[in-house]
Structures are given as structure tokens and as C-alpha cells.
Design a protein around this motif. Structure first.
Motif, PDB file in Angstrom:
ATOM      1  N   ASP A   1       0.814  -1.213   0.000  1.00 45.66           N
ATOM      2  CA  ASP A   1       0.000   0.000   0.000  1.00 45.66           C
ATOM      3  C   ASP A   1       0.849   1.265   0.000  1.00 45.66           C
ATOM      4  O   ASP A   1       1.801   1.380   0.776  1.00 45.66           O
ATOM      5  CB  ASP A   1      -0.902  -0.003   1.239  1.00 45.66           C
ATOM      6  N   PRO A   2       0.528   2.247  -0.864  1.00 42.45           N
ATOM      7  CA  PRO A   2       1.328   3.486  -0.912  1.00 42.45           C
ATOM      8  C   PRO A   2       1.436   4.195   0.430  1.00 42.45           C
ATOM      9  O   PRO A   2       2.500   4.732   0.766  1.00 42.45           O
ATOM     10  CB  PRO A   2       0.569   4.340  -1.939  1.00 42.45           C
ATOM     11  N   ALA A   3       0.370   4.203   1.232  1.00 39.99           N
ATOM     12  CA  ALA A   3       0.421   4.874   2.538  1.00 39.99           C
ATOM     13  C   ALA A   3       1.386   4.166   3.483  1.00 39.99           C
ATOM     14  O   ALA A   3       2.163   4.816   4.204  1.00 39.99           O
ATOM     15  CB  ALA A   3      -0.973   4.936   3.154  1.00 39.99           C
ATOM     16  N   ALA A   4       1.361   2.848   3.470  1.00 41.49           N
ATOM     17  CA  ALA A   4       2.277   2.087   4.321  1.00 41.49           C
ATOM     18  C   ALA A   4       3.721   2.280   3.866  1.00 41.49           C
ATOM     19  O   ALA A   4       4.640   2.370   4.685  1.00 41.49           O
ATOM     20  CB  ALA A   4       1.910   0.604   4.301  1.00 41.49           C
ATOM     21  N   ILE A   5       3.926   2.346   2.568  1.00 43.85           N
ATOM     22  CA  ILE A   5       5.270   2.563   2.037  1.00 43.85           C
ATOM     23  C   ILE A   5       5.812   3.909   2.500  1.00 43.85           C
ATOM     24  O   ILE A   5       6.965   4.017   2.932  1.00 43.85           O
ATOM     25  CB  ILE A   5       5.253   2.475   0.499  1.00 43.85           C
ATOM     26  N   ARG A   6       4.982   4.953   2.435  1.00 38.25           N
ATOM     27  CA  ARG A   6       5.422   6.276   2.902  1.00 38.25           C
ATOM     28  C   ARG A   6       5.752   6.249   4.396  1.00 38.25           C
ATOM     29  O   ARG A   6       6.731   6.847   4.831  1.00 38.25           O
ATOM     30  CB  ARG A   6       4.341   7.319   2.624  1.00 38.25           C
ATOM     31  N   ARG A   7       4.921   5.568   5.161  1.00 35.18           N
ATOM     32  CA  ARG A   7       5.105   5.554   6.616  1.00 35.18           C
ATOM     33  C   ARG A   7       6.376   4.795   7.016  1.00 35.18           C
ATOM     34  O   ARG A   7       7.085   5.195   7.939  1.00 35.18           O
ATOM     35  CB  ARG A   7       3.875   4.912   7.270  1.00 35.18           C
ATOM     36  N   LEU A   8       6.666   3.689   6.307  1.00 32.64           N
ATOM     37  CA  LEU A   8       7.772   2.807   6.683  1.00 32.64           C
ATOM     38  C   LEU A   8       9.007   2.992   5.800  1.00 32.64           C
ATOM     39  O   LEU A   8       9.923   2.185   5.856  1.00 32.64           O
ATOM     40  CB  LEU A   8       7.302   1.348   6.598  1.00 32.64           C
ATOM     41  N   ARG A   9       9.066   4.042   5.011  1.00 35.62           N
ATOM     42  CA  ARG A   9      10.082   4.206   3.964  1.00 35.62           C
ATOM     43  C   ARG A   9      11.514   4.123   4.464  1.00 35.62           C
ATOM     44  O   ARG A   9      12.407   3.704   3.723  1.00 35.62           O
ATOM     45  CB  ARG A   9       9.866   5.567   3.285  1.00 35.62           C
ATOM     46  N   PHE A  10      11.748   4.510   5.726  1.00 36.17           N
ATOM     47  CA  PHE A  10      13.114   4.498   6.239  1.00 36.17           C
ATOM     48  C   PHE A  10      13.393   3.347   7.196  1.00 36.17           C
ATOM     49  O   PHE A  10      14.554   3.053   7.483  1.00 36.17           O
ATOM     50  CB  PHE A  10      13.439   5.820   6.939  1.00 36.17           C
ATOM     51  N   VAL A  11      12.358   2.706   7.702  1.00 36.57           N
ATOM     52  CA  VAL A  11      12.589   1.637   8.657  1.00 36.57           C
ATOM     53  C   VAL A  11      12.856   0.315   7.952  1.00 36.57           C
ATOM     54  O   VAL A  11      13.430  -0.608   8.529  1.00 36.57           O
ATOM     55  CB  VAL A  11      11.404   1.520   9.637  1.00 36.57           C
ATOM     56  N   ARG A  12      12.426   0.216   6.685  1.00 31.89           N
ATOM     57  CA  ARG A  12      12.752  -0.952   5.863  1.00 31.89           C
ATOM     58  C   ARG A  12      12.775  -0.495   4.411  1.00 31.89           C
ATOM     59  O   ARG A  12      12.176   0.525   4.065  1.00 31.89           O
ATOM     60  CB  ARG A  12      11.727  -2.061   6.057  1.00 31.89           C
ATOM     61  N   SER A  13      13.466  -1.234   3.580  1.00 31.39           N
ATOM     62  CA  SER A  13      13.547  -0.859   2.171  1.00 31.39           C
ATOM     63  C   SER A  13      12.150  -0.871   1.567  1.00 31.39           C
ATOM     64  O   SER A  13      11.462  -1.902   1.607  1.00 31.39           O
ATOM     65  CB  SER A  13      14.455  -1.831   1.407  1.00 31.39           C
ATOM     66  N   PRO A  14      11.699   0.255   0.992  1.00 29.50           N
ATOM     67  CA  PRO A  14      10.332   0.314   0.489  1.00 29.50           C
ATOM     68  C   PRO A  14      10.128  -0.465  -0.810  1.00 29.50           C
ATOM     69  O   PRO A  14       9.005  -0.842  -1.142  1.00 29.50           O
ATOM     70  CB  PRO A  14      10.093   1.813   0.270  1.00 29.50           C
ATOM     71  N   PHE A  15      11.221  -0.688  -1.545  1.00 22.69           N
ATOM     72  CA  PHE A  15      11.135  -1.377  -2.830  1.00 22.69           C
ATOM     73  C   PHE A  15      12.388  -2.214  -3.054  1.00 22.69           C
ATOM     74  O   PHE A  15      13.446  -1.935  -2.491  1.00 22.69           O
ATOM     75  CB  PHE A  15      11.009  -0.379  -3.990  1.00 22.69           C
ATOM     76  N   VAL A  16      12.251  -3.223  -3.902  1.00 23.76           N
ATOM     77  CA  VAL A  16      13.412  -3.957  -4.413  1.00 23.76           C
ATOM     78  C   VAL A  16      13.695  -3.374  -5.793  1.00 23.76           C
ATOM     79  O   VAL A  16      12.955  -3.626  -6.747  1.00 23.76           O
ATOM     80  CB  VAL A  16      13.120  -5.466  -4.492  1.00 23.76           C
ATOM     81  N   HIS A  17      14.733  -2.572  -5.886  1.00 22.17           N
ATOM     82  CA  HIS A  17      14.974  -1.770  -7.086  1.00 22.17           C
ATOM     83  C   HIS A  17      14.933  -2.573  -8.389  1.00 22.17           C
ATOM     84  O   HIS A  17      14.278  -2.155  -9.352  1.00 22.17           O
ATOM     85  CB  HIS A  17      16.314  -1.039  -6.936  1.00 22.17           C
TER      86      HIS A  17
END
Length: 278
Positions: free
Chosen positions: A148-164
Motif C-alpha cells: 500500500d502506498p500509505a504504508a510505504i510512505r510511513r515505513l520508507r526508512f525503517v525498511r527498504s520500500p522497494f526492491v529496485h
């Protein structure tokens, strides 16, 4: 080229998608990675050869059109990716599907990601989960960032938001926010994603799309300290004091700074190992 696990698509359905792969040497890895693609439509590929010696040669693969863009000299992945995005835009492609030499894709990945982006116009970047493997293909752990985009924004620094290397990107959106940059060396992906998330949504499909190879010669291993410093700079630039996960992410990255790379990999294997009955 067909795949029973994906829905049937008409010829030309991926004509606006191009696989974008930067490469520096590693001809065998390039060939192995591209051979892993299986779709129900012809596949376009742009390899950005970042000064390889000898130069990368385009593999001859059925159902795949491979072009090579040669950089004048080795300038790093940041410059290679920027040049690749610009080249694909000039050729009229709408989507760039990232992958790195050595990684393997799951059949049907491109069609699934394109279908999602076509249905979600506000999403500029779409990733998938990745099974982390050794050079010999042995499974280590699964990278499963939030969808979810909202969860990604919230957790962006505590875990990698994406696998590049699993990402599919809207090329016009990437260019609109300034493309890949060299400002944050070895963290060019996080830099781009943070800028994209200021103007668009970014999401993940909650299913495996990639076999991600742990390479001891890769950026995360050989340029780890530079990557951590760049990530810290990004964390401070985008820091939101009201988000407790930003504080946690800052503490986590500082811990990474003093923890040996090998120990971190062992911890990840324990944390992300499959659970019995899970």
C-alpha cells in the motif's frame, strides 16, 4: 513465447515497455538474466553498457529485441540509469522495467506490472517481492515490502520500500522529478523513490517477481559505507519528526553503519526465514 501462469496477451501488448539493465562487465550474467524473461508478447530490452571491457554483446534470444547503449566510460550506475531513462523516453517507451545482471525474473512479471500501472494512473512506480538467493541459486530469505502506498510512505526508512531491480517505472514521471541523480551515490534508487512519492503514489505487488542475487561484488557490499552515508543524508532531508518510524529508521541506519556486512546478512536470514506453517 508463452507462459501458462499468466493471462494471454495479444502481440504487441508490451510495445510500450522496455527492460532497463545497466551492466559493467559480466556478459554471462547479462545473458542468464535476459534468458529468464518469459512473456506472451515480444520483449524490448535496453542494456546500458557502462564502459565494460570487453564491451557487452547483445544476446540473441527468441522473442526479445535487445539494444545496447554504450557509455563513453565507466561512470557508475547513477549515470547509466539516467542515460537509459532518457534513451527510452526518446524512443517513445512509457514504462521502464528495471533488472540487474545476475538477477532472474519470474515469468509474466512485465505483463502483470503493466496491467497494474494501466489500471492505476496515479502510481508512478511499482515493485514486487523478491526471493534473495546466493550466486548458486540457494534461497536465503524473502524481501516483502508493503504493498500500500500509505504504508510505504510511513515505513520508507525503517525498511527498504522497494526492491529496485523489481521495479516498473513510468518514464514521464521519472523525468518529471529529475530522473536518476548522482547526488546520493549508491542510494540513487531511494533518492528517486522519495522524489516520486512527493508527487505520485508508489506501490508493490504482494507477490514474488524476482530472484535477487546476493553478490559480494555488488554495490551493497563494496560501497556499503557510501550507501549508508547517502541514505542518512536522505533520511535527514525528508525526516518527519511526527512519524515514529522515521526515528526508528534513523536509529536502524546508524546501527548499520557500525555493523559488519556479513553480520547483517546473517541477521536478515534469521528475521526473514520462512516460518513453519507460515
Amino acid at each position: 513465447m508463452t507462459n501458462a501462469s499468466t493471462n494471454s496477451t495479444v502481440p504487441g501488448a508490451l510495445d510500450d515497455v522496455a527492460v532497463l539493465m545497466p551492466a559493467f562487465n559480466g556478459q554471462a550474467d547479462v545473458e542468464r538474466t535476459l534468458a529468464s524473461f518469459a512473456e506472451d508478447a515480444p520483449i524490448h530490452v535496453l542494456i546500458v553498457d557502462d564502459g565494460s571491457t570487453p564491451p557487452i554483446v547483445a544476446p540473441q534470444l527468441t522473442g526479445m529485441n535487445v539494444e545496447i547503449l554504450r557509455m563513453p566510460q565507466n561512470g557508475g550506475i547513477e549515470r547509466a540509469l539516467k542515460a537509459g531513462i532518457d534513451a527510452l523516453a526518446a524512443r517513445g517507451f512509457r514504462y521502464a522495467a528495471r533488472i540487474d545482471a545476475g538477477d532472474l525474473t519470474v515469468p509474466g512479471r512485465l505483463a502483470k506490472q503493466r496491467a497494474y500501472l494501466e489500471a492505476h494512473a496515479g502510481v508512478a512506480a511499482l515493485g514486487m517481492w523478491a526471493q534473495v538467493v546466493t550466486r548458486t541459486g540457494a534461497p536465503l530469505f524473502m524481501l516483502s515490502p508493503p504493498a500500500d502506498p500509505a504504508a510505504i510512505r510511513r515505513l520508507r526508512f525503517v525498511r527498504s520500500p522497494f526492491v529496485h531491480p523489481s521495479m516498473m517505472l513510468r518514464i514521464d514521471a521519472v523525468q518529471a522529478v529529475g530522473n536518476y541523480r548522482v547526488a546520493y551515490r549508491a542510494a540513487e534508487d531511494l533518492d528517486l523513490f522519495l522524489r516520486l512519492m512527493e508527487r505520485y503514489d508508489c506501490a508493490n505487488l504482494p507477490e514474488q517477481g524476482l530472484f535477487y542475487e546476493i553478490n559480494e561484488g555488488g554495490i551493497s557490499a563494496t560501497k556499503r559505507r557510501r550507501q549508508i552515508v547517502s541514505t542518512l543524508k536522505l533520511q535527514l532531508r525528508y525526516f518527519n519528526a511526527a512519524n515514529p518510524y522515521d526515528w526508528l529508521g534513523l536509529a536502524k541506519n546508524l546501527l548499520h553503519f557500525v555493523t559488519p556486512y556479513g553480520m547483517l546478512q546473517r541477521v536478515k536470514r534469521v528475521l526473514y526465514a520462512p516460518r513453519a506453517g507460515g
